[in-house]
Enzyme design. Sequence first.
Site, PDB file in Angstrom:
ATOM      1  N   ARG A  23       0.841  -1.215   0.000  1.00 44.89           N
ATOM      2  CA  ARG A  23       0.000   0.000   0.000  1.00 44.89           C
ATOM      3  C   ARG A  23       0.873   1.262   0.000  1.00 44.89           C
ATOM      4  O   ARG A  23       1.056   1.892  -1.021  1.00 44.89           O
ATOM      5  CB  ARG A  23      -0.957  -0.043   1.209  1.00 44.89           C
ATOM      6  N   ASP A  24       1.454   1.584   1.142  1.00 38.01           N
ATOM      7  CA  ASP A  24       2.238   2.831   1.237  1.00 38.01           C
ATOM      8  C   ASP A  24       3.409   2.774   0.258  1.00 38.01           C
ATOM      9  O   ASP A  24       3.781   3.783  -0.353  1.00 38.01           O
ATOM     10  CB  ASP A  24       2.768   2.987   2.678  1.00 38.01           C
ATOM     11  N   HIS A 217       8.943   7.228   7.869  1.00 38.15           N
ATOM     12  CA  HIS A 217       9.559   7.312   6.550  1.00 38.15           C
ATOM     13  C   HIS A 217      11.018   7.707   6.808  1.00 38.15           C
ATOM     14  O   HIS A 217      11.348   8.245   7.863  1.00 38.15           O
ATOM     15  CB  HIS A 217       8.809   8.326   5.681  1.00 38.15           C
ATOM     16  N   CYS A 248       4.272   9.225   0.335  1.00 39.20           N
ATOM     17  CA  CYS A 248       2.897   9.687   0.151  1.00 39.20           C
ATOM     18  C   CYS A 248       2.864  10.671  -1.004  1.00 39.20           C
ATOM     19  O   CYS A 248       3.639  11.641  -1.019  1.00 39.20           O
ATOM     20  CB  CYS A 248       2.387  10.337   1.432  1.00 39.20           C
TER      21      CYS A 248
HETATM   22  P1  HMG Z   1     -12.936  14.355  -2.776  1.00 47.81           P
HETATM   23  O1  HMG Z   1     -12.600  14.803  -4.168  1.00 47.81           O
HETATM   24  O2  HMG Z   1     -13.097  15.402  -1.740  1.00 47.81           O
HETATM   25  O3  HMG Z   1     -14.189  13.390  -2.712  1.00 47.81           O
HETATM   26  O4  HMG Z   1     -11.807  13.331  -2.313  1.00 47.81           O
HETATM   27  P2  HMG Z   1     -15.605  13.417  -3.332  1.00 47.81           P
HETATM   28  O5  HMG Z   1     -16.477  12.703  -2.372  1.00 47.81           O
HETATM   29  O6  HMG Z   1     -15.961  14.811  -3.766  1.00 47.81           O
HETATM   30  O7  HMG Z   1     -15.437  12.515  -4.630  1.00 47.81           O
HETATM   31  C1  HMG Z   1     -14.645  12.885  -5.747  1.00 47.81           C
HETATM   32  C2  HMG Z   1     -14.559  11.730  -6.714  1.00 47.81           C
HETATM   33  O8  HMG Z   1     -13.891  10.622  -6.109  1.00 47.81           O
HETATM   34  C3  HMG Z   1     -15.931  11.217  -7.132  1.00 47.81           C
HETATM   35  O9  HMG Z   1     -15.793  10.685  -8.427  1.00 47.81           O
HETATM   36  C4  HMG Z   1     -16.184  10.095  -6.167  1.00 47.81           C
HETATM   37  O10 HMG Z   1     -17.078   9.146  -6.673  1.00 47.81           O
HETATM   38  C5  HMG Z   1     -14.778   9.494  -6.028  1.00 47.81           C
HETATM   39  P3  HMG Z   1     -16.220  11.505  -9.741  1.00 47.81           P
HETATM   40  O11 HMG Z   1     -17.657  11.863  -9.511  1.00 47.81           O
HETATM   41  O12 HMG Z   1     -15.304  12.736  -9.763  1.00 47.81           O
HETATM   42  O13 HMG Z   1     -15.943  10.563 -10.862  1.00 47.81           O
HETATM   43  N1  HMG Z   1     -14.566   8.826  -4.739  1.00 47.81           N
HETATM   44  C6  HMG Z   1     -14.061   7.583  -4.626  1.00 47.81           C
HETATM   45  N2  HMG Z   1     -13.695   6.670  -5.546  1.00 47.81           N
HETATM   46  C7  HMG Z   1     -13.237   5.491  -5.089  1.00 47.81           C
HETATM   47  N3  HMG Z   1     -13.128   5.199  -3.757  1.00 47.81           N
HETATM   48  C8  HMG Z   1     -13.491   6.098  -2.831  1.00 47.81           C
HETATM   49  C9  HMG Z   1     -13.993   7.351  -3.253  1.00 47.81           C
HETATM   50  N4  HMG Z   1     -14.419   8.439  -2.595  1.00 47.81           N
HETATM   51  C10 HMG Z   1     -14.777   9.332  -3.523  1.00 47.81           C
HETATM   52  N5  HMG Z   1     -13.367   5.788  -1.546  1.00 47.81           N
HETATM   53  C11 HMG Z   1     -11.029  11.461  -1.040  1.00 47.81           C
HETATM   54  C12 HMG Z   1     -11.822  12.759  -1.031  1.00 47.81           C
HETATM   55  C13 HMG Z   1     -10.797  11.074   0.405  1.00 47.81           C
HETATM   56  C14 HMG Z   1     -11.818  10.402  -1.784  1.00 47.81           C
HETATM   57  C15 HMG Z   1      -9.685  11.726  -1.776  1.00 47.81           C
HETATM   58  O14 HMG Z   1      -9.085  12.831  -1.215  1.00 47.81           O
HETATM   59  C16 HMG Z   1      -8.729  10.551  -1.690  1.00 47.81           C
HETATM   60  O15 HMG Z   1      -8.982   9.510  -2.252  1.00 47.81           O
HETATM   61  N6  HMG Z   1      -7.588  10.736  -0.968  1.00 47.81           N
HETATM   62  C17 HMG Z   1      -6.685   9.649  -0.729  1.00 47.81           C
HETATM   63  C18 HMG Z   1      -5.301  10.149  -0.674  1.00 47.81           C
HETATM   64  C19 HMG Z   1      -4.369   9.013  -0.331  1.00 47.81           C
HETATM   65  O16 HMG Z   1      -4.673   7.858  -0.551  1.00 47.81           O
HETATM   66  N7  HMG Z   1      -3.166   9.368   0.192  1.00 47.81           N
HETATM   67  C20 HMG Z   1      -2.199   8.400   0.547  1.00 47.81           C
HETATM   68  C21 HMG Z   1      -2.574   7.588   1.740  1.00 47.81           C
HETATM   69  S1  HMG Z   1      -2.266   8.395   3.297  1.00 47.81           S
HETATM   70  C22 HMG Z   1      -0.603   8.115   3.615  1.00 47.81           C
HETATM   71  O17 HMG Z   1       0.099   7.619   2.777  1.00 47.81           O
HETATM   72  C23 HMG Z   1      -0.068   8.430   4.986  1.00 47.81           C
HETATM   73  C24 HMG Z   1       0.150   7.177   5.843  1.00 47.81           C
HETATM   74  O18 HMG Z   1       1.015   6.266   5.205  1.00 47.81           O
HETATM   75  C25 HMG Z   1       0.738   7.581   7.200  1.00 47.81           C
HETATM   76  C26 HMG Z   1       1.948   8.493   7.099  1.00 47.81           C
HETATM   77  O19 HMG Z   1       2.932   8.154   6.447  1.00 47.81           O
HETATM   78  O20 HMG Z   1       1.867   9.559   7.682  1.00 47.81           O
HETATM   79  C27 HMG Z   1      -1.178   6.455   6.098  1.00 47.81           C
HETATM   80 MG    MG Z   2       3.198   6.448   5.230  1.00 37.50          MG
END
Ligand code: HMG
Ligand code: MG
Length: 314
Positions: A23-24, A217, A248
């Site tokens: 994943r990450d 990280h 990320c």
């Molecule tokens: P948004 O644009 O505010 O959401 O995104 P929305 O509800 O307005 O939806 C926008 C579009 O996304 C729509 O599609 C929805 O249907 C779709 P459209 O109408 O434009 O075709 N949608 C989805 N599709 C699939 N699965 C879903 C989903 N939700 C909405 N669940 C949202 C908000 C949270 C969805 C977006 O910001 C997002 O996906 N962010 C994820 C970012 C991410 O994955 N970052 C990396 C992970 S975090 C990380 O790495 C840190 C960690 O490792 C810890 C650390 O290191 O600190 C965990």
């Molecule tokens: Mg991370």
Amino acid sequence: MSAKKLIINELPKVVKIVEVGPRDGLQNEKKLISADDKIALINQLADAGINYIESGSFVSPKWVPQMATSTEIFKKLVRKKGVTYAALTPNMRGFENALAVNADEVAIFGAASESFSQKNINCSIEESLERFVPIITAAKKANIKVRGYVSCVVGCPYEGDIDPEQVAMIAEKMYQLGCYEVSLGDTIGVGTVASVQKMLQAVSVKVPVEKLAVHFHDTYGQALTNIYTALQMGIKVVDSAIAGLGGCPYAKGASGNVATEDVVYLLNGLNIDTGIDFQKLLSTGWYISDKLGKAPISKVSNAYRAKLTKIDSA
Ligand code: HMG
Ligand code: MG
């Protein structure tokens, strides 16, 4: 003259590794890896003895295209008994998608930095906490455990240093919402022994230390030292990624997670049990690195590979 006794804090006997490579690790790789190759990676990790594998995330594919294969992966996975195959779920839609393919556990992810929350999940910290409530309620109903992440626990790519009290407050909220464990993420790898100590000290006042995990990280090469510090402070769960993959996409300049190979080498040296077969772990790192066409970001892994190459050509 009598010898002065050095005081060394007691370390845990067993540490749980949470493998976040699929994943990450892979969420930030430019080269797209097929679902079948990711499944092969996950299977090799399980075969090496890792019993918690974050195998995908149900986020928007527009935001993180690399994770678009998560449904296919969970559908096709032949699961090994005793292994937890977990997924990230940012909202109810993500949770429902994870539930539909029987993810064993889910993780919600928030941040201690307002700007990072906006950039990563497009909402404020307050809004994110509101979003998590129905996920936790639905997960409880479905008998699925929820892990929580707090990002930017020492530093933020947009705001700089983060106040440990702010981290403590968010971690406490996530714990109170129902997360069984809160993983503290140094998203951009800026933590040092001193800043990590201060942060863990503040958080452990609000959340029992046995409910905390660390997620480093390795951007500034401090991850192993920070992990050792965390172990001395009672942490027994460490997140890491095979071959030091990843980062990320919403934390510019952040490098990969600390490599699982490096963490296991450290823990083996301390006689701390992880249940992991080190040779199989190394091979798994080489497998995915070859698929990505690059060397592992792990000194341990590269040192062993160099040794093997020398032996082969001798
Ligand atoms: P948004 O644009 O505010 O959401 O995104 P929305 O509800 O307005 O939806 C926008 C579009 O996304 C729509 O599609 C929805 O249907 C779709 P459209 O109408 O434009 O075709 N949608 C989805 N599709 C699939 N699965 C879903 C989903 N939700 C909405 N669940 C949202 C908000 C949270 C969805 C977006 O910001 C997002 O996906 N962010 C994820 C970012 C991410 O994955 N970052 C990396 C992970 S975090 C990380 O790495 C840190 C960690 O490792 C810890 C650390 O290191 O600190 C965990
Ligand atoms: Mg991370």
